[in-house]
Motif scaffolding. Structure first.
Motif, PDB file in Angstrom:
ATOM      1  N   LYS A   1      -7.358 -10.323 -36.017  1.00  0.00           N
ATOM      2  CA  LYS A   1      -8.703 -11.447 -36.079  1.00  0.00           C
ATOM      3  C   LYS A   1      -9.670 -11.070 -35.147  1.00  0.00           C
ATOM      4  CE  LYS A   1      -9.286 -16.035 -35.174  1.00  0.00           C
ATOM      5  NZ  LYS A   1      -8.984 -17.633 -34.601  1.00  0.00           N
ATOM      6  N   HIS A   2      -9.520 -10.177 -33.848  1.00  0.00           N
ATOM      7  CA  HIS A   2     -10.420 -10.109 -33.446  1.00  0.00           C
ATOM      8  C   HIS A   2     -10.471  -8.311 -33.042  1.00  0.00           C
ATOM      9  CE1 HIS A   2      -8.980 -13.839 -31.497  1.00  0.00           C
ATOM     10  NE2 HIS A   2     -10.290 -14.025 -31.183  1.00  0.00           N
ATOM     11  N   ALA A   3     -10.526  -7.969 -34.469  1.00  0.00           N
ATOM     12  CA  ALA A   3     -10.657  -6.491 -34.392  1.00  0.00           C
ATOM     13  C   ALA A   3     -12.229  -6.182 -34.045  1.00  0.00           C
ATOM     14  CB  ALA A   3     -10.093  -5.899 -35.699  1.00  0.00           C
ATOM     15  N   GLU A   4     -12.440  -5.071 -33.379  1.00  0.00           N
ATOM     16  CA  GLU A   4     -13.888  -4.603 -33.383  1.00  0.00           C
ATOM     17  C   GLU A   4     -14.081  -3.725 -34.410  1.00  0.00           C
ATOM     18  OE1 GLU A   4     -13.675  -2.556 -29.601  1.00  0.00           O
ATOM     19  OE2 GLU A   4     -13.131  -4.671 -28.458  1.00  0.00           O
ATOM     20  N   PRO A   5     -15.421  -3.771 -34.900  1.00  0.00           N
ATOM     21  CA  PRO A   5     -15.801  -2.974 -35.973  1.00  0.00           C
ATOM     22  C   PRO A   5     -15.853  -1.401 -35.585  1.00  0.00           C
ATOM     23  CG  PRO A   5     -17.573  -4.243 -35.078  1.00  0.00           C
ATOM     24  CD  PRO A   5     -16.487  -4.734 -34.475  1.00  0.00           C
ATOM     25  N   VAL A   6     -15.154  -0.656 -36.339  1.00  0.00           N
ATOM     26  CA  VAL A   6     -14.892   0.752 -36.149  1.00  0.00           C
ATOM     27  C   VAL A   6     -16.330   1.447 -37.062  1.00  0.00           C
ATOM     28  CG1 VAL A   6     -13.629   2.833 -36.455  1.00  0.00           C
ATOM     29  CG2 VAL A   6     -12.730   0.703 -35.489  1.00  0.00           C
TER      30      VAL A   6
ATOM     31  N   ARG B   1      -5.508  -6.383 -26.056  1.00  0.00           N
ATOM     32  CA  ARG B   1      -6.402  -4.969 -26.896  1.00  0.00           C
ATOM     33  C   ARG B   1      -6.157  -3.833 -25.924  1.00  0.00           C
ATOM     34  NH1 ARG B   1      -7.985  -3.948 -31.362  1.00  0.00           N
ATOM     35  NH2 ARG B   1      -8.358  -5.934 -31.552  1.00  0.00           N
ATOM     36  N   ARG B   2      -6.384  -3.996 -24.621  1.00  0.00           N
ATOM     37  CA  ARG B   2      -6.285  -2.844 -23.623  1.00  0.00           C
ATOM     38  C   ARG B   2      -5.011  -2.139 -23.493  1.00  0.00           C
ATOM     39  NH1 ARG B   2      -4.869  -3.102 -18.495  1.00  0.00           N
ATOM     40  NH2 ARG B   2      -5.420  -5.441 -18.425  1.00  0.00           N
TER      41      ARG B   2
ATOM     42  N   ARG C   1      -8.330  -9.933 -24.627  1.00  0.00           N
ATOM     43  CA  ARG C   1      -8.688  -8.578 -24.221  1.00  0.00           C
ATOM     44  C   ARG C   1      -7.754  -7.808 -23.235  1.00  0.00           C
ATOM     45  NH1 ARG C   1     -13.335 -11.679 -22.828  1.00  0.00           N
ATOM     46  NH2 ARG C   1     -12.868 -12.289 -20.734  1.00  0.00           N
TER      47      ARG C   1
ATOM     48  N   GLU D   1      -4.296  -0.322 -26.816  1.00  0.00           N
ATOM     49  CA  GLU D   1      -4.955   0.886 -26.964  1.00  0.00           C
ATOM     50  C   GLU D   1      -4.341   1.874 -26.224  1.00  0.00           C
ATOM     51  OE1 GLU D   1      -9.134  -0.059 -26.564  1.00  0.00           O
ATOM     52  OE2 GLU D   1      -9.080  -0.957 -28.595  1.00  0.00           O
TER      53      GLU D   1
END
Length: 93
Positions: free
Chosen positions: A77-82, A47-48, A44, A51
């Protein structure tokens, strides 16, 4: 005289030999493979930071104690769906 070994000799380490062992292990909750270098909190954080675009990926890796490659691999691997963007309609003449 040259001796040729048979090419069709049975393989000792085939997938068929290991599969019966994998199924019960998965039923017990074992997945196998190498453990992740980053915890869920670190993912997390990575990712933060990624971004925010204030730090390079190499700097993020230095902060978390891993390589650039690990950061890229973890983010993929931990990509959030867009949500898919709707294509703009082409102007008709």
């Amino acid at each position: 005289m040259v001796h040729i070994l048979p090419c069709n000799a049975p393989q000792r380490h085939s997938r068929c030999d290991t599969y019966p062992c994998i199924s019960p292990a998965r039923a017990r909750g074992r997945t196998g493979g190498r453990p992740s270098r980053l915890s869920a909190d670190q993912v997390r954080t990575a990712r933060r930071l990624y971004e925010q675009q204030d730090m390079t990926v190499a700097q993020i890796g230095d902060v978390l104690g891993v390589s650039r490659t690990t950061i890229y691999r973890t983010l993929a691997k931990h990509a959030e769906p867009v949500a898919r963007r709707r294509a703009k309609p082409s102007p008709t003449m």
